[in-house]
Design an enzyme around this catalytic site. Sequence first.
Site, PDB file in Angstrom:
ATOM      1  N   TYR A 140       0.829  -1.192   0.000  1.00 17.22           N
ATOM      2  CA  TYR A 140       0.000   0.000   0.000  1.00 17.22           C
ATOM      3  C   TYR A 140       0.869   1.249   0.000  1.00 17.22           C
ATOM      4  CZ  TYR A 140      -4.567  -2.204   0.450  1.00 17.22           C
ATOM      5  OH  TYR A 140      -5.720  -2.897   0.204  1.00 17.22           O
ATOM      6  N   LYS A 193       2.516 -15.170  -0.779  1.00 16.73           N
ATOM      7  CA  LYS A 193       2.643 -15.473  -2.197  1.00 16.73           C
ATOM      8  C   LYS A 193       4.135 -15.669  -2.503  1.00 16.73           C
ATOM      9  CE  LYS A 193       0.859 -16.030  -6.333  1.00 16.73           C
ATOM     10  NZ  LYS A 193       0.131 -17.279  -6.665  1.00 16.73           N
ATOM     11  N   ASP A 226      -3.866 -16.922  -3.550  1.00 17.77           N
ATOM     12  CA  ASP A 226      -4.872 -17.292  -4.539  1.00 17.77           C
ATOM     13  C   ASP A 226      -5.597 -18.567  -4.130  1.00 17.77           C
ATOM     14  OD1 ASP A 226      -2.374 -18.476  -4.848  1.00 17.77           O
ATOM     15  OD2 ASP A 226      -2.486 -18.583  -7.028  1.00 17.77           O
ATOM     16  N   ASP A 250      -6.673  -7.060   3.195  1.00 15.78           N
ATOM     17  CA  ASP A 250      -7.781  -6.204   2.796  1.00 15.78           C
ATOM     18  C   ASP A 250      -8.728  -6.959   1.867  1.00 15.78           C
ATOM     19  OD1 ASP A 250      -9.353  -3.981   2.487  1.00 15.78           O
ATOM     20  OD2 ASP A 250      -7.917  -2.853   1.289  1.00 15.78           O
ATOM     21  N   ASP A 254     -12.616  -8.657   2.959  1.00 15.04           N
ATOM     22  CA  ASP A 254     -13.860  -8.282   2.276  1.00 15.04           C
ATOM     23  C   ASP A 254     -14.555  -9.512   1.698  1.00 15.04           C
ATOM     24  OD1 ASP A 254     -13.477  -5.656   2.891  1.00 15.04           O
ATOM     25  OD2 ASP A 254     -13.259  -4.944   0.840  1.00 15.04           O
TER      26      ASP A 254
END
Length: 363
Positions: A140, A193, A226, A250, A254
């Site tokens: 970010y 990842k 993923d 984040d 959600d």
Amino acid sequence: MPRATTPESARLGLLVGDGIGHEIVPATQRIVDTAMSAVGAPPIEWVDLPVGLDAIAAHGSPIPDQTLDALGDLDGWVLGPHDSAAYPAAFRGQLTPGGTIRKRFDLFANIRPARAFAGVRATVPGMDLVIVRENTEGFYADRNMHTGSGEFMPTPDVALAVAVFTRRACERIAHAAFDLASRRRRRVTVVHKANVLSLTTGLFRDVCLEVGAQYPGVEVRTEHVDAMAAHLVRRGAEFDVVVTENMFGDILSDLAGELSGSLGIAPSINASQTQAMAQAAHGAAPDIAGRNRANPTALMLSAAMLLDWLSGRRESDELGSAAERIRGAIVHTLEAGVATADLGGLASTAEFTETVGARILRW
């Protein structure tokens, strides 16, 4: 032996924000006050502080210096949603009010539960997990530079971004996750990842595993982000605590919120070792603002999380009991079919709040 209770009243900042914040923040304040009274606790000392569009009109900034200065003297804060898209152009490229607060006070842990409730239609009915999101670094651009942005363009046709991962940040979020898991079902999933981002998320994964070794009673496993997204859809009820870096957290939180029923019931707190802020995961919903239709559930549950956090800091059973009453009253209200329109119900914001408050008193 029961923990000692503290007679001092907690001092909490109340920041209404924008849009539906003008409805759900007062509703949440009312529910917290009702719960504190019901358990015989000293009333909360609320400190109203300007933020958002109202603050721009009155003080020329969406997050005035006097608000930031006042926050430092409080035990915690309840922050309503912000509608940055509606701010004057001069403010749209700046940090959001919530982002400014997180950065100013180093609120490194974003704790986001996702729980399915009876009476709310959920894609994963048995889901009951918590995503522990590192909140200060990662990809970010507003959180990985001391000054300036982590995104830049050396030419008009090339955009670059910098990601930052430090051992210190990875360690402290890992401890937050494993400590939480030790008080839940004792399972942590580390999401990364490292097959592609081997140095950055590889460091995150490895440090989390090192910290996990200090918690021998907690089971730990790792997942690529993923694959984790697919697992949440297919078998989300199997997970307990999920710890991951900023952007992955984040996105996954959600997703988990929607799978458990709706972002309208998805709470969160942002916390450091010394301060915490309750903030719902959803936005300001300007399209329904002022219409008495907003769902206050997420912010009410966020406030309950803040009371729990304060309970641990102050060793106060009363604060913990008030939090439990709020959660229990919301569970029973939803179970009885009383819900706002976003959940398929007919209740207004005021009617839902009234029902939750009555159930708190009947607990």
